[in-house]
Design an enzyme around this catalytic site. Structure first.
Site, PDB file in Angstrom:
ATOM      1  N   GLY A  13       0.813  -1.215   0.000  1.00 39.84           N
ATOM      2  CA  GLY A  13       0.000   0.000   0.000  1.00 39.84           C
ATOM      3  C   GLY A  13       0.843   1.261   0.000  1.00 39.84           C
ATOM      4  O   GLY A  13       0.323   2.364  -0.152  1.00 39.84           O
ATOM      5  N   GLY A  15       4.740   3.556  -0.848  1.00 37.96           N
ATOM      6  CA  GLY A  15       5.439   4.114  -2.008  1.00 37.96           C
ATOM      7  C   GLY A  15       6.143   3.079  -2.879  1.00 37.96           C
ATOM      8  O   GLY A  15       5.743   2.838  -4.023  1.00 37.96           O
ATOM      9  N   VAL A  61       3.138  -8.402   9.066  1.00 32.27           N
ATOM     10  CA  VAL A  61       4.331  -9.237   8.845  1.00 32.27           C
ATOM     11  C   VAL A  61       4.981  -9.695  10.155  1.00 32.27           C
ATOM     12  O   VAL A  61       5.788 -10.634  10.144  1.00 32.27           O
ATOM     13  CB  VAL A  61       5.400  -8.524   7.971  1.00 32.27           C
ATOM     14  CG1 VAL A  61       4.914  -8.325   6.548  1.00 32.27           C
ATOM     15  CG2 VAL A  61       5.868  -7.218   8.586  1.00 32.27           C
ATOM     16  N   SER A 142      18.477  -0.816   2.868  1.00 33.68           N
ATOM     17  CA  SER A 142      18.585   0.630   2.651  1.00 33.68           C
ATOM     18  C   SER A 142      20.067   0.974   2.681  1.00 33.68           C
ATOM     19  O   SER A 142      20.854   0.300   3.362  1.00 33.68           O
ATOM     20  CB  SER A 142      17.880   1.390   3.779  1.00 33.68           C
ATOM     21  OG  SER A 142      18.314   2.743   3.809  1.00 33.68           O
ATOM     22  N   TYR A 155      16.705   1.921  12.717  1.00 31.88           N
ATOM     23  CA  TYR A 155      16.491   1.618  11.299  1.00 31.88           C
ATOM     24  C   TYR A 155      17.794   1.157  10.626  1.00 31.88           C
ATOM     25  O   TYR A 155      17.811   0.187   9.865  1.00 31.88           O
ATOM     26  CB  TYR A 155      15.940   2.872  10.622  1.00 31.88           C
ATOM     27  CG  TYR A 155      15.552   2.723   9.178  1.00 31.88           C
ATOM     28  CD1 TYR A 155      14.313   2.212   8.823  1.00 31.88           C
ATOM     29  CD2 TYR A 155      16.419   3.137   8.160  1.00 31.88           C
ATOM     30  CE1 TYR A 155      13.947   2.105   7.495  1.00 31.88           C
ATOM     31  CE2 TYR A 155      16.054   3.027   6.826  1.00 31.88           C
ATOM     32  CZ  TYR A 155      14.816   2.512   6.499  1.00 31.88           C
ATOM     33  OH  TYR A 155      14.449   2.413   5.180  1.00 31.88           O
ATOM     34  N   ALA A 157      20.346  -0.286  12.050  1.00 33.43           N
ATOM     35  CA  ALA A 157      20.632  -1.649  12.516  1.00 33.43           C
ATOM     36  C   ALA A 157      19.730  -2.648  11.803  1.00 33.43           C
ATOM     37  O   ALA A 157      20.182  -3.724  11.376  1.00 33.43           O
ATOM     38  CB  ALA A 157      20.422  -1.736  14.031  1.00 33.43           C
ATOM     39  N   THR A 190       8.841   9.098  -1.257  1.00 33.54           N
ATOM     40  CA  THR A 190       7.732   8.309  -0.713  1.00 33.54           C
ATOM     41  C   THR A 190       7.213   9.013   0.544  1.00 33.54           C
ATOM     42  O   THR A 190       7.884   9.904   1.082  1.00 33.54           O
ATOM     43  CB  THR A 190       8.205   6.904  -0.280  1.00 33.54           C
ATOM     44  OG1 THR A 190       9.159   7.069   0.784  1.00 33.54           O
ATOM     45  CG2 THR A 190       8.829   6.125  -1.421  1.00 33.54           C
TER      46      THR A 190
HETATM   47  N1  CAA Z   1      21.675  13.799   8.616  1.00 33.13           N
HETATM   48  C1  CAA Z   1      22.321  14.962   8.888  1.00 33.13           C
HETATM   49  N2  CAA Z   1      21.939  15.814   9.882  1.00 33.13           N
HETATM   50  C2  CAA Z   1      20.864  15.457  10.590  1.00 33.13           C
HETATM   51  C3  CAA Z   1      20.155  14.279  10.381  1.00 33.13           C
HETATM   52  C4  CAA Z   1      20.595  13.427   9.321  1.00 33.13           C
HETATM   53  N3  CAA Z   1      19.981  12.274   9.050  1.00 33.13           N
HETATM   54  N4  CAA Z   1      19.147  14.207  11.281  1.00 33.13           N
HETATM   55  C5  CAA Z   1      19.202  15.316  12.025  1.00 33.13           C
HETATM   56  N5  CAA Z   1      20.238  16.078  11.625  1.00 33.13           N
HETATM   57  C6  CAA Z   1      20.648  17.370  12.168  1.00 33.13           C
HETATM   58  C7  CAA Z   1      19.619  18.448  11.850  1.00 33.13           C
HETATM   59  O1  CAA Z   1      19.845  18.994  10.551  1.00 33.13           O
HETATM   60  C8  CAA Z   1      19.891  19.451  12.940  1.00 33.13           C
HETATM   61  O2  CAA Z   1      21.016  20.218  12.586  1.00 33.13           O
HETATM   62  P1  CAA Z   1      21.134  21.761  13.065  1.00 33.13           P
HETATM   63  O3  CAA Z   1      21.346  21.670  14.550  1.00 33.13           O
HETATM   64  O4  CAA Z   1      22.325  22.251  12.315  1.00 33.13           O
HETATM   65  O5  CAA Z   1      19.835  22.402  12.687  1.00 33.13           O
HETATM   66  C9  CAA Z   1      20.259  18.575  14.132  1.00 33.13           C
HETATM   67  O6  CAA Z   1      20.625  17.287  13.598  1.00 33.13           O
HETATM   68  C10 CAA Z   1      19.082  18.385  15.089  1.00 33.13           C
HETATM   69  O7  CAA Z   1      17.975  17.909  14.322  1.00 33.13           O
HETATM   70  P2  CAA Z   1      16.491  18.429  14.613  1.00 33.13           P
HETATM   71  O8  CAA Z   1      16.487  19.907  14.827  1.00 33.13           O
HETATM   72  O9  CAA Z   1      15.601  17.906  13.533  1.00 33.13           O
HETATM   73  O10 CAA Z   1      16.193  17.703  16.018  1.00 33.13           O
HETATM   74  P3  CAA Z   1      14.865  17.018  16.524  1.00 33.13           P
HETATM   75  O11 CAA Z   1      15.152  16.537  17.917  1.00 33.13           O
HETATM   76  O12 CAA Z   1      13.684  17.907  16.302  1.00 33.13           O
HETATM   77  O13 CAA Z   1      14.641  15.737  15.569  1.00 33.13           O
HETATM   78  C11 CAA Z   1      15.297  13.717  14.440  1.00 33.13           C
HETATM   79  C12 CAA Z   1      15.616  14.715  15.543  1.00 33.13           C
HETATM   80  C13 CAA Z   1      13.981  12.976  14.799  1.00 33.13           C
HETATM   81  C14 CAA Z   1      16.436  12.717  14.336  1.00 33.13           C
HETATM   82  C15 CAA Z   1      15.064  14.471  13.105  1.00 33.13           C
HETATM   83  O14 CAA Z   1      16.130  15.346  12.869  1.00 33.13           O
HETATM   84  C16 CAA Z   1      14.945  13.559  11.915  1.00 33.13           C
HETATM   85  O15 CAA Z   1      13.874  13.002  11.655  1.00 33.13           O
HETATM   86  N6  CAA Z   1      16.059  13.386  11.151  1.00 33.13           N
HETATM   87  C17 CAA Z   1      16.040  12.661   9.898  1.00 33.13           C
HETATM   88  C18 CAA Z   1      16.502  11.256  10.061  1.00 33.13           C
HETATM   89  C19 CAA Z   1      16.549  10.632   8.669  1.00 33.13           C
HETATM   90  O16 CAA Z   1      17.419  10.972   7.891  1.00 33.13           O
HETATM   91  N7  CAA Z   1      15.628   9.706   8.355  1.00 33.13           N
HETATM   92  C20 CAA Z   1      15.584   9.083   7.080  1.00 33.13           C
HETATM   93  C21 CAA Z   1      14.162   8.660   6.838  1.00 33.13           C
HETATM   94  S1  CAA Z   1      13.928   8.066   5.172  1.00 33.13           S
HETATM   95  C22 CAA Z   1      14.373   6.467   5.265  1.00 33.13           C
HETATM   96  O17 CAA Z   1      14.732   5.950   6.283  1.00 33.13           O
HETATM   97  C23 CAA Z   1      14.310   5.665   3.995  1.00 33.13           C
HETATM   98  C24 CAA Z   1      15.652   5.224   3.570  1.00 33.13           C
HETATM   99  O18 CAA Z   1      15.941   4.029   3.621  1.00 33.13           O
HETATM  100  C25 CAA Z   1      16.581   6.202   3.029  1.00 33.13           C
END
Ligand code: CAA
Length: 247
Positions: A13, A15, A61, A142, A155, A157, A190
């Site tokens: 269901g 992306g 799952v 990933s 994730y 791990a 997605t």
């Molecule tokens: N890469 C680089 N920098 C990151 C980062 C990442 N993955 N995650 C957070 N940061 C940085 C932010 O840019 C921020 O930097 P600044 O202080 O310079 O602004 C700092 O860390 C703090 O982040 P937040 O202000 O967002 O802090 P928060 O406590 O509100 O949230 C968090 C923390 C939940 C980890 C949030 O930042 C987040 O969701 N990050 C993204 C994580 C990510 O990349 N997930 C990928 C999902 S897609 C996927 O998983 C599919 C795949 O296989 C690729």
């Protein structure tokens, strides 16, 4: 390419799962599209070529009884178990390691790793029982399983574990004619990626040589290739489809 084949897709269901269902149906498979969200998977089936040929089923799952009942329903409706499987179901619960709740860590491992294991085990057992001697399974890892990622200790791990699971499965299942490979996507357009803060998305784009996110179909085409006989000498492979991120 898949005429006469039955393909089970988990996460159908969402992306990438939805795109995999579309490509497999386009190329002639009968698709059993599954998802924990039954409405989303019914919508997927309604979008497929010849929707009447395909089946939408709700499946959790992480629950072996749920996986077994889907395989049984497939045999009842389509007269054979699926010989193609795309293990796409996966979740994120991002947070910094120092703030990560134990529950969030385990929930992500449960869906992404245990779910892939259960579907592989239940389907392959059914293939052996039915005397079917050729199958192909593709697991979704990933690039984060190779490089790690800030905010994704659970994730990352889980996706590294999917690679280990893929290789162990490939070693064990070769003797029953089942190939097992995995795909490592980078950032893909997605609903999962839409939850990533914009400032992080911008950072990721800078690290991606092709300077854009993938469309789900660009991942799904590689999944379909690995499911097909075109990849007949591939097993235990982990293929990166990342636009160059984390190479
Ligand atoms: N890469 C680089 N920098 C990151 C980062 C990442 N993955 N995650 C957070 N940061 C940085 C932010 O840019 C921020 O930097 P600044 O202080 O310079 O602004 C700092 O860390 C703090 O982040 P937040 O202000 O967002 O802090 P928060 O406590 O509100 O949230 C968090 C923390 C939940 C980890 C949030 O930042 C987040 O969701 N990050 C993204 C994580 C990510 O990349 N997930 C990928 C999902 S897609 C996927 O998983 C599919 C795949 O296989 C690729």
């Amino acid at each position: 390419m898949f005429a006469g084949r039955i393909a089970l897709v988990t996460g159908g269901g969402g992306g990438i799962g939805r795109a995999v269902c579309r490509i497999l149906a386009r190329d002639g498979a009968r698709v059993v599209a599954t998802d924990i969200n039954s409405k989303s998977v019914e919508e997927t089936v309604s979008m497929l070529v010849n929707p009447g040929e395909h089946v939408a089923l709700s499946m959790n799952v992480t629950d072996k009884a749920s996986v077994e009942s889907v395989v049984k329903a497939t045999i009842d409706k389509l007269q054979a178990p699926p010989s193609l499987v795309a293990n796409i179901a996966g979740i994120t619960q991002d947070n910094f390691l120092l703030k990560m709740e134990e529950r969030s860590f385990m929930d992500v491992l449960d869906v992404n790793v245990k779910g892939t294991f259960l579907v592989t085990q239940v389907v392959t057992s059914a293939l052996v029982e039915h005397g079917i001697t050729s199958g192909s399974i593709v697991n979704l890892s990933s690039i984060m399983g190779k490089t790690g990622n800030i905010g994704q200790c659970n994730y990352g791990a889980s996706k590294a574990a999917v690679q280990g699971l893929t290789k162990s499965s490939a070693l064990e299942l070769a003797r029953v004619g089942v190939r097992v490979n995995c795909v490592l996507p980078g950032f893909t357009q997605t609903p999962m990626v839409e939850t990533v803060p914009e400032k992080v998305q911008k950072k990721v784009l800078k690290l991606t040589p092709l300077n854009r996110f993938a469309q789900p179909e660009e991942i799904a085409e590689v999944v379909a290739f690995l499911l097909s006989d075109k990849s007949s000498f591939m097993t235990g492979s982990c293929v990166e489809v990342t636009g160059g991120l984390g190479m």
